[in-house]
Design an enzyme around this catalytic site. Structure first.
Site, PDB file in Angstrom:
ATOM      1  N   LYS A  13      -9.766   5.026  21.047  1.00 16.77           N
ATOM      2  CA  LYS A  13      -9.353   6.280  20.426  1.00 16.77           C
ATOM      3  C   LYS A  13      -8.937   5.993  18.995  1.00 16.77           C
ATOM      4  O   LYS A  13      -8.143   5.091  18.733  1.00 16.77           O
ATOM      5  CB  LYS A  13      -8.198   6.914  21.210  1.00 16.77           C
ATOM      6  CG  LYS A  13      -8.584   7.338  22.610  1.00 16.77           C
ATOM      7  CD  LYS A  13      -7.403   7.887  23.382  1.00 16.77           C
ATOM      8  CE  LYS A  13      -7.802   8.233  24.805  1.00 16.77           C
ATOM      9  NZ  LYS A  13      -6.641   8.699  25.615  1.00 16.77           N
ATOM     10  N   TYR A  86      13.909  -1.658  30.868  1.00 18.16           N
ATOM     11  CA  TYR A  86      12.918  -2.193  31.802  1.00 18.16           C
ATOM     12  C   TYR A  86      13.227  -3.665  32.054  1.00 18.16           C
ATOM     13  O   TYR A  86      13.431  -4.431  31.115  1.00 18.16           O
ATOM     14  CB  TYR A  86      11.523  -2.029  31.201  1.00 18.16           C
ATOM     15  CG  TYR A  86      10.388  -1.912  32.187  1.00 18.16           C
ATOM     16  CD1 TYR A  86      10.262  -0.800  33.004  1.00 18.16           C
ATOM     17  CD2 TYR A  86       9.414  -2.906  32.275  1.00 18.16           C
ATOM     18  CE1 TYR A  86       9.209  -0.675  33.883  1.00 18.16           C
ATOM     19  CE2 TYR A  86       8.351  -2.794  33.154  1.00 18.16           C
ATOM     20  CZ  TYR A  86       8.247  -1.669  33.957  1.00 18.16           C
ATOM     21  OH  TYR A  86       7.197  -1.550  34.824  1.00 18.16           O
ATOM     22  N   ASP A  95       0.672   1.056  25.937  1.00 14.03           N
ATOM     23  CA  ASP A  95       0.426   2.495  25.917  1.00 14.03           C
ATOM     24  C   ASP A  95       1.653   3.262  26.398  1.00 14.03           C
ATOM     25  O   ASP A  95       1.979   4.332  25.849  1.00 14.03           O
ATOM     26  CB  ASP A  95      -0.798   2.852  26.763  1.00 14.03           C
ATOM     27  CG  ASP A  95      -0.727   2.286  28.188  1.00 14.03           C
ATOM     28  OD1 ASP A  95       0.095   1.389  28.452  1.00 14.03           O
ATOM     29  OD2 ASP A  95      -1.511   2.750  29.033  1.00 14.03           O
ATOM     30  N   ARG A  96       2.362   2.720  27.368  1.00 15.02           N
ATOM     31  CA  ARG A  96       3.565   3.388  27.867  1.00 15.02           C
ATOM     32  C   ARG A  96       4.667   3.376  26.803  1.00 15.02           C
ATOM     33  O   ARG A  96       5.391   4.367  26.635  1.00 15.02           O
ATOM     34  CB  ARG A  96       4.048   2.718  29.154  1.00 15.02           C
ATOM     35  CG  ARG A  96       3.050   2.834  30.302  1.00 15.02           C
ATOM     36  CD  ARG A  96       3.477   2.045  31.527  1.00 15.02           C
ATOM     37  NE  ARG A  96       4.646   2.654  32.184  1.00 15.02           N
ATOM     38  CZ  ARG A  96       5.256   2.103  33.226  1.00 15.02           C
ATOM     39  NH1 ARG A  96       4.829   0.935  33.709  1.00 15.02           N
ATOM     40  NH2 ARG A  96       6.306   2.702  33.770  1.00 15.02           N
ATOM     41  N   ASP A 116       1.024  10.214  32.105  1.00 13.43           N
ATOM     42  CA  ASP A 116      -0.256   9.907  31.466  1.00 13.43           C
ATOM     43  C   ASP A 116      -1.319   9.790  32.554  1.00 13.43           C
ATOM     44  O   ASP A 116      -1.330   8.838  33.325  1.00 13.43           O
ATOM     45  CB  ASP A 116      -0.142   8.601  30.677  1.00 13.43           C
ATOM     46  CG  ASP A 116      -1.409   8.269  29.907  1.00 13.43           C
ATOM     47  OD1 ASP A 116      -2.229   9.185  29.695  1.00 13.43           O
ATOM     48  OD2 ASP A 116      -1.586   7.098  29.517  1.00 13.43           O
TER      49      ASP A 116
END
Length: 243
Positions: A13, A86, A95-96, A116
């Site tokens: 993308k 986390y 991406d997260r 997502d």
């Protein structure tokens, strides 16, 4: 201007930003990506770029971006505008991280659940104080179709284009379509309801390649958007320019 490159599992993308405004957006096959990115670098006065890759490193692409711009390669060592709770941050998908960053930027001081819907469906929660807690990962639509075909002897391999709109399937194919789609819709609504039981002021963002298929079928109120990840990457690029 900023050039954003999101190198995913199947496609790249590409987006060009003038500050916070998207000037150009494309989804590219890997075979033609290099040439298309070269054209973009020629057509726009790109000063900075960022790449986030879930695949192996792309040396030719990295060399091109480094030569034509000030490149930031997104990693877990990049700076982010939130606290990450986390427990294994080095394993958290880039991406997260970009999606959570987009939520912080677009919905400040909100409890946000970012969903997502792509190859996998990821759920990420960040609270109103900018603390990221984690979430969940489950199979996406295509993966569900592929699993039914791969792990049985007779079930066919279906595509998302063949989705059935009815609740009851009256053939093997339509039964598979209903099972995969409605099963995922109910999963997403179930996750949202569980979060809403703890956070009444929850903002839910649905994005990813299958978000349009799913958004009209969900019972809960959501924000559906197709460019949330590249917006997050652009914000990360801006955030890291002076670090």
């Amino acid at each position: 201007m900023n050039l954003i490159v999101d190198a995913g599992n199947s496609f790249i993308k590409l987006a060009v930003f003038n500050k916070n405004e998207i000037i150009k957006s494309q989804t590219l096959n890997y075979k033609i990506a290099i040439n298309q990115i070269k054209e973009t670098l020629q057509d726009y006065p790109i000063e900075y770029s960022i790449i986030a890759s879930t695949k192996q490193e792309q040396p030719q692409l990295l060399q091109l971006l480094e030569k034509k711009s000030k490149l930031h390669v997104l990693s877990h060592k990049s700076q982010f505008p939130f606290k990450n709770n986390y427990k294994t941050p080095s394993t958290l998908g880039l991406d997260r991280l970009a999606l959570v960053t987009a939520a912080v930027n677009e919905f400040p001081q909100k409890n946000s659940l970012i969903i997502d819907a792509g190859t996998c469906v990821t759920y990420d929660f960040i609270d109103r104080t900018k603390v990221y807690h984690g979430g969940a990962i489950s199979p996406g639509l295509h993966m569900r179709f592929k699993a039914m075909h791969t792990f049985t002897d007779k079930l066919p391999l279906l595509t998302i284009k063949e989705l059935n709109k009815n609740l009851i399937g009256n053939t093997t194919e339509t039964s598979m379509q209903v099972g995969a789609l409605i099963g995922l819709v109910n999963e997403i609504d179930g996750f949202i309801n569980d979060y809403l039981s703890d956070y009444e002021d929850l903002t839910v963002i649905l994005t990813g390649g299958d978000h349009q298929i799913l958004s009209t079928r969900l019972k809960n109120s959501i924000f559906a958007t197709s460019n949330f990840l590249v917006k997050g990457l652009n914000f990360i690029l801006e955030y890291n320019k002076n670090t």
